[in-house]
Design a protein around this motif. Structure first.
Motif, PDB file in Angstrom:
ATOM      1  N   LYS A 244       0.826  -1.206   0.000  1.00  0.00           N
ATOM      2  CA  LYS A 244       0.000   0.000   0.000  1.00  0.00           C
ATOM      3  C   LYS A 244       0.859   1.254   0.000  1.00  0.00           C
ATOM      4  O   LYS A 244       0.622   2.184  -0.776  1.00  0.00           O
ATOM      5  N   SER A 245       1.858   1.273   0.867  1.00  0.00           N
ATOM      6  CA  SER A 245       2.720   2.451   0.989  1.00  0.00           C
ATOM      7  C   SER A 245       4.174   2.150   0.685  1.00  0.00           C
ATOM      8  O   SER A 245       4.977   3.071   0.556  1.00  0.00           O
ATOM      9  N   GLY A 246       4.519   0.883   0.603  1.00  0.00           N
ATOM     10  CA  GLY A 246       5.906   0.504   0.376  1.00  0.00           C
ATOM     11  C   GLY A 246       5.985  -0.843  -0.306  1.00  0.00           C
ATOM     12  O   GLY A 246       5.256  -1.118  -1.258  1.00  0.00           O
ATOM     13  N   SER A 247       6.849  -1.700   0.211  1.00  0.00           N
ATOM     14  CA  SER A 247       7.043  -3.028  -0.369  1.00  0.00           C
ATOM     15  C   SER A 247       6.629  -4.106   0.626  1.00  0.00           C
ATOM     16  O   SER A 247       6.820  -3.957   1.839  1.00  0.00           O
ATOM     17  N   LEU A 248       6.075  -5.192   0.105  1.00  0.00           N
ATOM     18  CA  LEU A 248       5.712  -6.352   0.913  1.00  0.00           C
ATOM     19  C   LEU A 248       6.848  -7.363   0.831  1.00  0.00           C
ATOM     20  O   LEU A 248       7.167  -7.857  -0.255  1.00  0.00           O
ATOM     21  N   VAL A 249       7.479  -7.652   1.970  1.00  0.00           N
ATOM     22  CA  VAL A 249       8.575  -8.615   1.995  1.00  0.00           C
ATOM     23  C   VAL A 249       8.124  -9.859   2.745  1.00  0.00           C
ATOM     24  O   VAL A 249       7.437  -9.778   3.763  1.00  0.00           O
ATOM     25  N   GLU A 250       8.495 -11.004   2.203  1.00  0.00           N
ATOM     26  CA  GLU A 250       8.092 -12.287   2.770  1.00  0.00           C
ATOM     27  C   GLU A 250       9.280 -12.897   3.502  1.00  0.00           C
ATOM     28  O   GLU A 250      10.350 -13.065   2.917  1.00  0.00           O
ATOM     29  N   VAL A 251       9.088 -13.197   4.792  1.00  0.00           N
ATOM     30  CA  VAL A 251      10.202 -13.646   5.622  1.00  0.00           C
ATOM     31  C   VAL A 251       9.824 -14.884   6.427  1.00  0.00           C
ATOM     32  O   VAL A 251       8.650 -15.151   6.692  1.00  0.00           O
ATOM     33  N   ASP A 252      10.856 -15.637   6.801  1.00  0.00           N
ATOM     34  CA  ASP A 252      10.720 -16.700   7.796  1.00  0.00           C
ATOM     35  C   ASP A 252      11.104 -16.125   9.150  1.00  0.00           C
ATOM     36  O   ASP A 252      12.029 -15.307   9.247  1.00  0.00           O
ATOM     37  N   ARG A 253      10.403 -16.551  10.181  1.00  0.00           N
ATOM     38  CA  ARG A 253      10.752 -16.174  11.545  1.00  0.00           C
ATOM     39  C   ARG A 253      10.944 -17.430  12.380  1.00  0.00           C
ATOM     40  O   ARG A 253      10.496 -18.517  11.998  1.00  0.00           O
ATOM     41  N   THR A 254      11.587 -17.284  13.501  1.00  0.00           N
ATOM     42  CA  THR A 254      11.806 -18.420  14.387  1.00  0.00           C
ATOM     43  C   THR A 254      10.474 -19.104  14.695  1.00  0.00           C
ATOM     44  O   THR A 254       9.545 -18.475  15.208  1.00  0.00           O
ATOM     45  N   GLY A 255      10.357 -20.373  14.327  1.00  0.00           N
ATOM     46  CA  GLY A 255       9.143 -21.135  14.591  1.00  0.00           C
ATOM     47  C   GLY A 255       8.020 -20.918  13.601  1.00  0.00           C
ATOM     48  O   GLY A 255       6.963 -21.553  13.712  1.00  0.00           O
ATOM     49  N   GLU A 256       8.209 -20.033  12.617  1.00  0.00           N
ATOM     50  CA  GLU A 256       7.158 -19.747  11.633  1.00  0.00           C
ATOM     51  C   GLU A 256       7.756 -19.804  10.229  1.00  0.00           C
ATOM     52  O   GLU A 256       8.659 -19.034   9.898  1.00  0.00           O
ATOM     53  N   VAL A 257       7.240 -20.728   9.406  1.00  0.00           N
ATOM     54  CA  VAL A 257       7.779 -20.956   8.066  1.00  0.00           C
ATOM     55  C   VAL A 257       6.879 -20.316   7.011  1.00  0.00           C
ATOM     56  O   VAL A 257       5.686 -20.624   6.932  1.00  0.00           O
ATOM     57  N   GLU A 258       7.423 -19.413   6.238  1.00  0.00           N
ATOM     58  CA  GLU A 258       6.758 -18.808   5.079  1.00  0.00           C
ATOM     59  C   GLU A 258       5.317 -18.391   5.371  1.00  0.00           C
ATOM     60  O   GLU A 258       4.391 -18.677   4.610  1.00  0.00           O
ATOM     61  N   SER A 259       5.146 -17.679   6.483  1.00  0.00           N
ATOM     62  CA  SER A 259       3.804 -17.231   6.863  1.00  0.00           C
ATOM     63  C   SER A 259       3.827 -15.855   7.525  1.00  0.00           C
ATOM     64  O   SER A 259       2.939 -15.530   8.313  1.00  0.00           O
ATOM     65  N   THR A 260       4.839 -15.036   7.188  1.00  0.00           N
ATOM     66  CA  THR A 260       4.931 -13.677   7.724  1.00  0.00           C
ATOM     67  C   THR A 260       5.249 -12.702   6.600  1.00  0.00           C
ATOM     68  O   THR A 260       6.136 -12.955   5.781  1.00  0.00           O
TER      69      THR A 260
END
Length: 504
Positions: A244-260
Motif C-alpha cells: 500500500k505504501s511501500g514493499s511487501l517482503v516475505e520472511v521466515d521467523r523463528t518457529g514460523e515458516v513462510e507465513s509472515t
C-alpha cells in the motif's frame, strides 16, 4: 545609395553584434574543450563516463542513451541524472568534472551512446562509442530461440529481470531480443550476496538476503539498508511485492515458516506486520473452528510465495501455494474471500468454506499458484502451476493436479463472494511448470516465465521458458534455456522499465 529605414531596421535586427558573436564563439569553444572518457565498470554491461571541462556550477543534468543494435527491436536504454542526484552522490568532483554510470550496454560490442548535458541554457549532445568485453555465460547468453522477436507485433515492454534461486547472483536483465543487458552481482564480484527476493523500484533493486535488506543500484553499488534479526527473522524467501505504501517482503521467523509478511518503506522501516498464522487462527477460532491441524507452527503449512495490495478494495491479496489465494482486509486483517481448489483440506473447515468464492460455470480455481498481481483492468492475475498440496497432515486432502500450467485473470466481487475467470492462457497445454514461475502484465502485453518447465509430468526442471505475449495471445518472442539453469536463474521474472529512468 541610401537604404530605406525599414530595411536598415531589419538588418539591425538580424545582424549579430560583436558581443553576441563573442558569446557564441565562447560557448562553442567551451563545448569543444569538454572531453568525455569512459572506463569499464564492474560488469561488461556498465561503464563509468566522465565529462571534463564542463562548468559544473551551471550544470543542470546529464543524460545518456544506449542505442539499439541494428536489426534488433528493444527500445534504447536511457536515463537522466539531475544535478541534485549527481551532487548528493559525490559524482560532481570538481568545478569542471562530473561522472555518471552508463548501463545496459551490449557485451562484447562497440556500443553507440549519446550523451546529453545542459549547462546554463545550453544543451550539448555528444556521440561516443563504448567498447565492452565479453560476458562469459554459455547458458544465458545462448538461449534456444523458439520464436524470435516478431517485429510486426507490438509489445509494451523491452526489458525484464530474471530472479535467481539459491545462487550468489543477483538479477539478470534481459531484453526482448534475447540479449543480456545487465547483471547486478555475480560470484566473481565482491561483495556478493545471494538474493532470491527482489523487486525493481525507483531505479534500483531491493534485495532480501539472509536477515538483511539491501539496495542494488544499476551502477552495481550494494548498500545495506536494514537487518531484521532482532525481529526473529531467520531469512527472506520468495518475492518482494508492491504494498500500500511501500514493499511487501516475505520472511521466515523463528518457529514460523513462510507465513509472515512485512510492509516496509524505502529505509527498511516496518510499517505493518501480517502474521498469517495468527490471522488465520484468530478468524477460525472466532468462527467456531479449531485451527490446530490447519495452522501447524514450524511446518510449511501455508507456503506464502507472493502478495500484493489491491488498492480498489483495500485488500491484501496473498498466495498460499499449499492452499489458496486469500484476500484480507488490509486494516482489520480479517479474511474477506478465498479462491482455491475446494478439494483441498482448507475447504473442510466451515469458517473457511464460508469465505470461498463461487466461480462461474466452466471456470476453475488456481492450484499451487504463484505471482499474484493486479492488472490495469483491476483484475487478479496469477500463474496457475497446477500442482497439488505437498505439506498436509497425514490423511488430509491434497487436492487436484493438472498436467499443464496456465496463466489466468479473475474478476472478483467481494460483496457477492463470486469470481469469474476472465482469461485463461495455457500455451496449448504443452508446458507444465509445477513450481515457481510467474506472469506480469504491462499495458496489454504479458511476460510469462515457465521456470521449471517440462513436457513430462514426472520430470520437473527440464527447461526454463520466457515468453512475450500480446492481448491477442500471439507469441511475440519465446526463448528456452537448458535444464542447467531451470529454475535457478529465473524462478520469477518481472518487467523493468529500463527504457527511461530519472535519478533525482
Amino acid at each position: 545609395m541610401i537604404l530605406p529605414v525599414t530595411l536598415l531596421a531589419a538588418l539591425a535586427l538580424v545582424a549579430p553584434t560583436s558581443t553576441a558573436l563573442s558569446n557564441t564563439s565562447q560557448a562553442a569553444a567551451a563545448a569543444k574543450q569538454v572531453t568525455i572518457k569512459s572506463v569499464a565498470g564492474k560488469t561488461p554491461f556498465i561503464a563509468k563516463v566522465t565529462l571534463k571541462g564542463v562548468d559544473t556550477k551551471k550544470l543542470t543534468y546529464v543524460k545518456f542513451k544506449v542505442l539499439t543494435k541494428k536489426g534488433l527491436s528493444a527500445a534504447p536504454i536511457s536515463a537522466k541524472y539531475s544535478r541534485s542526484y549527481l551532487k548528493s552522490n559525490g559524482l560532481i568532483t570538481s568545478k569542471t568534472k562530473v561522472s555518471f554510470t552508463v548501463y545496459g550496454l551490449y557485451q562484447n560490442y562497440n556500443n553507440k551512446v549519446t550523451v546529453t548535458y545542459k549547462v546554463g541554457k545550453k544543451v550539448v549532445v555528444k556521440k561516443i562509442r563504448i567498447r565492452t568485453t565479453a560476458f562469459v555465460d554459455d547458458v544465458l547468453s545462448n538461449p534456444e530461440v523458439v520464436v524470435a522477436r516478431n517485429k510486426n507485433l507490438a509489445l509494451d515492454y523491452s526489458y525484464f529481470a530474471m530472479k535467481n534461486l539459491h545462487r550468489p547472483e543477483a538479477p539478470f536483465i534481459m531484453d526482448v531480443d534475447g540479449r543480456i543487458r545487465w547483471v547486478g552481482m555475480y560470484s566473481a564480484m565482491s561483495p556478493s550476496v545471494g538474493a532470491t527476493s527482489c523487486r525493481f523500484i525507483n531505479g534500483h533493486f531491493q534485495l532480501g538476503s539472509g536477515t538483511k535488506l539491501y539496495t542494488l543500484g544499476l551502477d552495481s553499488s550494494l548498500t545495506e539498508v536494514a537487518d531484521y534479526a532482532s525481529q526473529n527473522v531467520t531469512g527472506f524467501h520468495h518475492n518482494i511485492d508492491p504494498g500500500k505504501s511501500g514493499s511487501l517482503v516475505e520472511v521466515d521467523r523463528t518457529g514460523e515458516v513462510e507465513s509472515t509478511i512485512y510492509e516496509i518503506d524505502s529505509r527498511g522501516t516496518i510499517l505493518k506486520t501480517f502474521d498469517l498464522a495468527a490471522m488465520m487462527e484468530d478468524y477460525m477460532t472466532d468462527n467456531g473452528d479449531d485451527p490446530t491441524n490447519f495452522v501447524r507452527h514450524g511446518a510449511d503449512w501455508f507456503h506464502n510465495n507472493a502478495a500484493v495490495y489491491w488498492a480498489a478494495n483495500n485488500t491484501l491479496v496473498v498466495s498460499s501455494r499449499e492452499n489458496f489465494v486469500i484476500g484480507f482486509d488490509y486494516d482489520t486483517k480479517v479474511i474477506k474471500w478465498i479462491l482455491g481448489d475446494t478439494n483441498k483440506e482448507w475447504y473442510t473447515y466451515p469458517s473457511l468454506q464460508a469465505k470461498a468464492l463461487t466461480l462461474a460455470d466452466n471456470d476453475f480455481a488456481p492450484i499451487g499458484q504463484h505471482a499474484v498481481s493486479i492488472t490495469p483492468q483491476n483484475e487478479l492475475l496469477l500463474f496457475d502451476n497446477g500442482l497439488q498440496s505437498m505439506n498436509v497432515p497425514v490423511g488430509a486432502a491434497t487436492g487436484e493436479s493438472r498436467t499443464y500450467s496456465s496463466v489466468k485473470r479473475f474478476s472478483i466481487d467481494e460483496a457477492a463472494l463470486t469470481a469469474h475467470m476472465v482469461w485463461n492462457y495455457d500455451h496449448g497445454r504443452t508446458i507444465y511448470s509445477p513450481i515457481t514461475s510467474s506472469v506480469y502484465q504491462k499495458g496489454t502485453s504479458y511476460l510469462i516465465d515457465y521456470a521449471a518447465g517440462t513436457n513430462n509430468v514426472g520430470a520437473w526442471n527440464k527447461h526454463l521458458t520466457m515468453q512475450g505475449l500480446n492481448s491477442l495471445e500471439q507469441t511475440v518472442f519465446e526463448y528456452r534455456f537448458s535444464a542447467a539453469i531451470a529454475p535457478t536463474y529465473g524462478w520469477n521474472s518481472e518487467i523493468v522499465p529500463l527504457e527511461y529512468q530519472v535519478f533525482k
